[in-house]
Design an enzyme around this catalytic site. Structure first.
Site, PDB file in Angstrom:
ATOM      1  NE  ARG A  23      -6.409  -3.227  -4.274  1.00 19.24           N
ATOM      2  CZ  ARG A  23      -7.645  -2.712  -3.888  1.00 19.24           C
ATOM      3  NH1 ARG A  23      -8.948  -3.610  -3.938  1.00 19.24           N
ATOM      4  NH2 ARG A  23      -8.407  -1.421  -3.471  1.00 19.24           N
ATOM      5  CE1 TYR A  81     -10.975  -1.208  13.642  1.00 23.97           C
ATOM      6  CE2 TYR A  81     -10.803   1.403  13.561  1.00 23.97           C
ATOM      7  CZ  TYR A  81     -10.975  -0.246  12.802  1.00 23.97           C
ATOM      8  OH  TYR A  81     -11.021  -0.594  11.594  1.00 23.97           O
ATOM      9  N   GLY A 125       0.408  -1.299   0.100  1.00 21.55           N
ATOM     10  CA  GLY A 125       0.069  -0.261  -0.259  1.00 21.55           C
ATOM     11  C   GLY A 125       1.207   1.609  -0.050  1.00 21.55           C
ATOM     12  CG  PHE A 183     -16.913  -0.701   3.630  1.00 24.15           C
ATOM     13  CD1 PHE A 183     -17.979  -1.020   4.140  1.00 24.15           C
ATOM     14  CD2 PHE A 183     -16.212  -1.802   3.384  1.00 24.15           C
ATOM     15  CE1 PHE A 183     -18.938  -2.214   4.430  1.00 24.15           C
ATOM     16  CE2 PHE A 183     -16.408  -3.113   3.571  1.00 24.15           C
ATOM     17  CZ  PHE A 183     -17.793  -3.337   3.589  1.00 24.15           C
ATOM     18  N   PRO A 186      -7.508   8.826  14.037  1.00 25.79           N
ATOM     19  CG  PRO A 186      -8.527  10.113  14.751  1.00 25.79           C
ATOM     20  CD  PRO A 186      -7.675   9.291  15.469  1.00 25.79           C
ATOM     21  CE  LYS A 233      -5.931  -1.600  10.025  1.00 26.90           C
ATOM     22  NZ  LYS A 233      -4.328  -2.095   9.533  1.00 26.90           N
TER      23      LYS A 233
END
Ligand SMILES: NC(=O)c1ccc[n+]([C@@H]2O[C@H](COP(=O)([O-])OP(=O)(O)OC[C@H]3O[C@@H](n4cnc5c(N)ncnc54)[C@H](OP(=O)(O)O)[C@@H]3O)[C@@H](O)[C@H]2O)c1
Length: 329
Positions: free
Chosen positions: A85, A193, A60, A143, A236, A208
Site C-alpha cells: 500500500r 501457528y 509486502g 495484531f 519470531p 494463514k
C-alpha cells in the site's frame, strides 16, 4: 524451579547488530547461552547470479522479511517487483536495493484486498518486467487481541489481507502464467501457528491456515502447468512491523527466546536464504512443502514434558530415587 529457565537468559552474548535491511537498526541482547552454537549466517547461500534473467514479484516487499527477500533475490541477479500500500516506503526500498545490487527493483502500489487493484498490478508487473519466475505472497496484517474484543471489521481486515489477498495474487498471476505457458515457483510466508492455531491471533491463524491449504492444493493441481508452491512457517524474527503489533510492550521477547531451543530469534537474512533456495531451480523438486523455520519453537511448545528442562540435577537425583522405589506398575 520457576526461576531456573531464566538462567539461560542472563548469559547473553551482548548487544549486536540485529539485521541489516531494516529502516531502523534493531538491537537485542537477550540471546540464551546456547545460541553460540547456532550462529546466524548472513551471507547469501546460493551462488552469484542464481536468479540472473529471472523476475521476482514480492508482496509486502518494502519492509521487514519482504525487503530482506527482495534484497537477496536482487543481489543474486533477479529483477524484482515489490507491491504493497505505501508507495513511498516501496520506492525507498526499491532505490536502496537497486543502488546496492545494480539490478532493477520496481515499486507498484497495491492493496491486495482489492482484486481489481491486484489485476492492474499484475498487468504492470508483466509490462515492466515480464511474467514472473518467482511469486512470494508475504504481505500480511496481524495484531494481538482477545477474540471477544474483535469487531467483524477487524476480522475482515486481517482475513482479507492474508487469505483473500494471497488468493487474488495467486489466481491472477497463475492465470497469466498458464496463458503464457510459463513455469514459476510460488512461496507463501505463513506462521508456525497456522497448523496448531493460537489464541489472541485468531483471524491470522485462521487465514494463514487457509493460505497453507491453498498452496498445498495448488501444488497438486497446477504442477501440470509448471507451477510449484511451497510455504515457510517462520517463528519470531524481529521486524518492526511484526513486533510493534505482536509485542508492543517488548515484554514477550524474553519469553519467546526462552521457548526457542536454539536460544535466539531468527534473522531476516536466514529467512531470505531459505526463501531464495525454495524459489530457485535447486529446489525444482520441492513442491507442496510446508517448511517450519523456528529454531525448534513449535517442537518445544507442543511437547508435553518439555518444561522439565527446568529440573536441576539434584532434583533429578531425588526424582530418580522416587521412581526406583516405586513397586509394581
Ligand atoms: N516477523 C515475524 O516474526 C514473523 C513470524 C511469522 C510470520 N511472519 C510473516 O512474515 C510476513 C512479513 O512480515 P514482517 O515481519 O516482515 O512484517 P511487516 O514488515 O509488517 O510486513 C508486512 C508487509 O505487508 C504489507 N501489507 C500489509 N497490508 C497490505 C495490503 N492490504 N496490501 C498489500 N500489502 C500489505 C505491508 O506493506 P504496506 O503497509 O505498505 O501495505 C508490509 O510490507 C508476514 O506474512 C507475516 O505474517 C512474520
Amino acid at each position: 524451579m520457576a526461576t531456573l529457565g531464566r538462567v539461560f537468559l542472563t548469559r547473553g552474548l551482548g548487544p549486536r547488530r540485529f539485521f541489516s535491511y531494516g529502516t531502523k537498526i534493531l538491537y537485542q541482547n537477550l540471546e540464551a547461552f546456547q545460541s553460540k552454537f547456532f550462529p546466524p549466517l548472513q551471507k547469501p547461500m546460493l551462488p552469484p547470479n542464481s536468479f540472473q534473467g529471472k523476475v521476482a514479484f514480492i508482496t509486502g516487499g518494502g519492509t521487514g522479511l519482504g525487503k530482506g527477500m527482495t534484497a537477496l533475490l536482487s543481489s543474486l541477479g533477479a529483477q524484482c517487483v515489490i507491491a504493497s500500500r505505501k508507495i513511498d516506503v516501496l520506492k525507498d526500498t526499491a532505490e536502496q536495493i537497486s543502488s546496492q545490487t545494480g539490478n532493477k527493483v520496481h515499486a507498484v502500489r497495491c492493496d491486495v484486498r482489492d482484486p481489481e487493484m491486484v489485476q492492474n498490478t499484475v498487468s504492470e508487473l508483466i509490462k515492466v518486467a515480464g511474467h514472473p519466475d518467482v511469486v512470494i505472497n508475504n504481505a500480511a496484517g496481524n495484531f494481538i487481541s482477545p477474540t471477544e474484543r474483535l469487531s467483524p471489521n477487524a476480522w475482515k481486515t486481517i482475513t482479507d489481507i492474508v487469505l483473500n489477498g494471497t488468493a487474488y495474487v495467486t489466481l491472477e498471476i497463475g492465470k497469466q502464467l498458464i496463458k503464457a505457458q510459463k513455469g514459476a515457483a510460488f512461496l507463501a510466508i505463513t506462521t508456525i501457528y497456522a497448523e496448531s492455531g493460537s489464541g489472541f491471533v485468531v483471524p491470522s491463524a485462521s487465514a494463514k491456515a487457509g493460505v497453507e491449504a491453498m498452496n498445498k492444493s495448488l501444488a497438486a493441481e497446477w504442477g501440470r502447468y509448471g507451477l510449484r508452491f511451497n510455504v515457510i512457517q517462520p517463528g519470531p524474527i524481529k521486524t518492526k512491523g511484526a513486533f510493534s503489533r505482536l509485542d508492543p510492550t517488548g515484554e514477550f521477547e524474553k519469553e519467546m527466546i526462552d521457548r526457542i531451543p536454539c536460544g535466539r530469534l531468527g534473522t531476516t537474512e536466514e529467512l531470505a536464504n531459505l526463501a531464495a533456495f525454495l524459489c530457485s531451480d535447486y529446489a525444482s523438486w520441492i513442491n507442496g512443502a510446508v517448511i517450519r523455520f523456528d529454531g525448534g519453537e513449535e517442537a518445544f511448545i507442543s511437547g508435553e514434558f518439555n518444561s522439565l528442562r527446568k529440573v536441576t540435577k539434584e532434583q533429578w537425583d531425588t526424582i530418580e530415587g522416587l521412581i526406583r522405589k516405586t513397586k509394581g506398575s
